[in-house]
Design an enzyme around this catalytic site. Structure first.
Site, PDB file in Angstrom:
ATOM      1  NE  ARG A   1      -2.723   1.038   3.558  1.00 29.34           N
ATOM      2  CZ  ARG A   1      -3.654   1.147   4.521  1.00 29.34           C
ATOM      3  NH1 ARG A   1      -4.926   1.362   4.188  1.00 29.34           N
ATOM      4  NH2 ARG A   1      -3.324   1.014   5.787  1.00 29.34           N
TER       5      ARG A   1
ATOM      6  CG  ASP B   1      -4.508   2.780  10.873  1.00 28.91           C
ATOM      7  OD1 ASP B   1      -5.458   3.531  11.215  1.00 28.91           O
ATOM      8  OD2 ASP B   1      -4.614   1.954   9.947  1.00 28.91           O
TER       9      ASP B   1
END
Length: 525
Positions: A157, A441
């Site tokens: 990613r 996150d």
């Protein structure tokens, strides 16, 4: 291209003249379009703030009604029943690949603090993992890849279109962080992956329109051509984690169809986007506190049901959301309750037709695998479940006001506490952080600060105390929560001063920062 970041040990193996020339070519050819698309986001935001609505696009009706499908699953992506996510540091790389998951999302984005050293060393780690030369030692414990085990398929990613890499300049201007992350990995690892019987695969974050997916597809075509890689080798799974993208799922698949590997329900950033896009629209789009918003809320059910229906209609994988719980070896009761919630979440997803789902910790891989094994058996996926009975309208996706739940002082304090802890860790170089038995996150801090901003600007009354949420109240709670954190072992005054200043800026200023990672990154060396 000019590199302004320090050339640390072995960085010259990644930042080679040939690799940098490749990234420079992509930057020169595609950055102007990227900038135009970022400007288009601002135009759309202004329209929404002025009273506009999101809806399915009339100009792309032919795509939604057309007869087409995406490419068949690529090698290593046929079976995705359990995927583990995490940053690209050496320990996580080894643990993820050894975990028994089918896929590892190797994350340069929300789970990675974008310190220069983190970003470049991540590419060294991925190359070493593919060469099976990676190892790690800490506290007298050694980590290495299991010699004969089938490792998880790596899916990288890169950072989103809105971010720059300030340590790499072309004509004196920062390059796109998306193109930097993608370009270095593709240049060094595409052929390595093909030699392993896999391919260069990606997760694409934060997109807001099918035009942004079209740009990625153009990058893929050009990159494959430049390196002589067959067209269609790249495969990309798109995270549907912004509110506008939920109305363009089919169009996004269509733009990437030769390179598409499906869609993912990026639930936490999706909630942040709901708040952000309609933050000025009063209580119609007001969410209760974060922990009260479950996947059974009507607007979230509409989102996930539409995602599965859309993917399977076009032959694409539908991947479920994150189980963020971090198992505890100290509190068996808390552990049992949390694991039961994880099981229930994965049971719902597998029953809805998802082909796989995410976990944040290796200890959750067996639970996720067990649940999906129970539905899939020996089949690699359930693409045959086309969910033709599902019908989702724009009104269903927009039914935020039907979400049950309250806004309490406990919830407000929780938002402050988690955001401060996460931002301090992020500024210190950690992007995936265990906080109160959850792996958090950047989406965590985004939801926390955007909810507080919205509550302040809507004069919300807390249901448990009767107090109105004001800047002054939030300032007081920040001081109180910070005092509690300061009494804990390992408190770093410098990092928490930075985190507090940043949090106040993005939660209390009248102007709403589009992403908190933008002012945060500007504070980084």
């Amino acid at each position: 291209m000019e590199i302004t970041g320090p050339m640390l040990d072995r960085f010259d193996e990644v930042l080679t003249p040939e690799a940098l020339a490749f990234v420079e070519t992509l930057q020169r050819e595609f950055d102007a379009t990227r900038q135009e698309l970022l400007e288009a986001r601002q135009v759309r935001q202004a329209e929404l703030s002025a009273g506009g609505r999101l809806d399915f696009l009339p100009e792309t009706k032919a795509v939604r009604e057309g007869d087409w499908s995406v490419a068949p699953p690529a090698p290593g992506l046929e079976d995705r029943r359990v995927e583990i996510t995490g940053p690209v540091d050496r320990k996580m790389t080894i643990n993820a690949l050894n975990s028994g998951a089918k896929v590892w999302l190797a994350d340069f984005e929300d789970a990675n603090s974008p310190l220069w050293a983190n970003c470049v060393s991540g590419h060294l780690n991925l190359r070493a993992a593919l060469d099976r030369t990676i190892d790690f030692e800490t506290g007298g414990k050694s980590y290495s890849l299991r010699p004969d085990a089938e490792l998880a398929t790596i899916v990288v990613r890169p950072r989103g279109w809105h971010l720059d890499e300030k340590h790499a300049l072309v004509d004196g201007r920062p390059v796109s962080a998306s193109l930097f992350d993608f370009g270095l990995y593709f240049f060094h690892c595409a052929q390595r992956q093909l030699d392993k019987g896999r391919g260069p695969y990606f997760y694409l974050p934060k997109m807001e329109s099918h035009l942004e997916a079209r740009l990625w597809n153009e990058v893929f075509v050009r990159a494959q051509d430049l390196l002589g890689i067959p067209q269609g080798t790249i495969r990309a799974t798109v995270l549907i984690e912004t509110y506008p993208a939920a109305f363009e799922m089919e169009e996004i698949l269509y733009e990437l169809r030769e390179h598409s590997a499906g869609l993912n329900a990026g639930r936490w950033d999706y909630l942040f986007s709901v708040i952000k896009k309609f933050r000025t629209r009063g209580r119609e789009f007001l969410l209760p506190e974060r922990n009260a918003v479950t996947m059974t809320a009507p607007f979230m059910r509409a989102y996930t049901e539409l995602l599965v229906r859309t993917c399977h209609k076009r032959g694409a994988h539908a991947i479920g959301g994150m189980a963020a719980f971090i198992p505890s070896r100290r509190d068996a009761e808390v552990n049992a309750m949390a694991l039961e919630k994880v099981r229930a979440d994965k049971t719902r997803e597998s029953g809805d037709g998802f082909d796989g789902s995410w976990v944040a910790h290796p200890d959750l891989v067996p639970i996720c695998r067990e649940v999906f094994d129970g539905v899939l058996g020996s089949r690699p996926n359930q693409l045959d479940r086309t969910r033709e009975e599902v019908s989702v309208s724009a009104a269903d996706l927009l039914s935020v006001s039907e979400t049950p739940g309250e806004i309490t002082e406990t919830g407000l304090r929780g938002n402050v506490d988690v955001a401060l802890r996460y931002l301090a860790a992020w500024m210190g170089g950690l992007g995936a952080v265990a906080i109160h038995n959850l792996m958090e996150d950047a989406a965590t801090a985004e939801i926390s600060r955007s909810q507080i901003w919205q509550w302040i600007h809507n004069d919300i009354t807390l249901s448990d105390t009767g107090a109105t949420v004001t800047k002054e109240l939030v300032e007081q709670i920040i001081s109180e929560e910070l005092a509690k954190i300061a009494a804990e072992p390992g408190y770093d005054e410098r990092l928490y001063e930075q985190a507090t200043a940043l949090f106040k800026e993005v939660a209390l200023d009248d102007d709403f920062a589009e992403f908190l990672t933008l002012p945060a990154y500007s504070r980084m060396p």
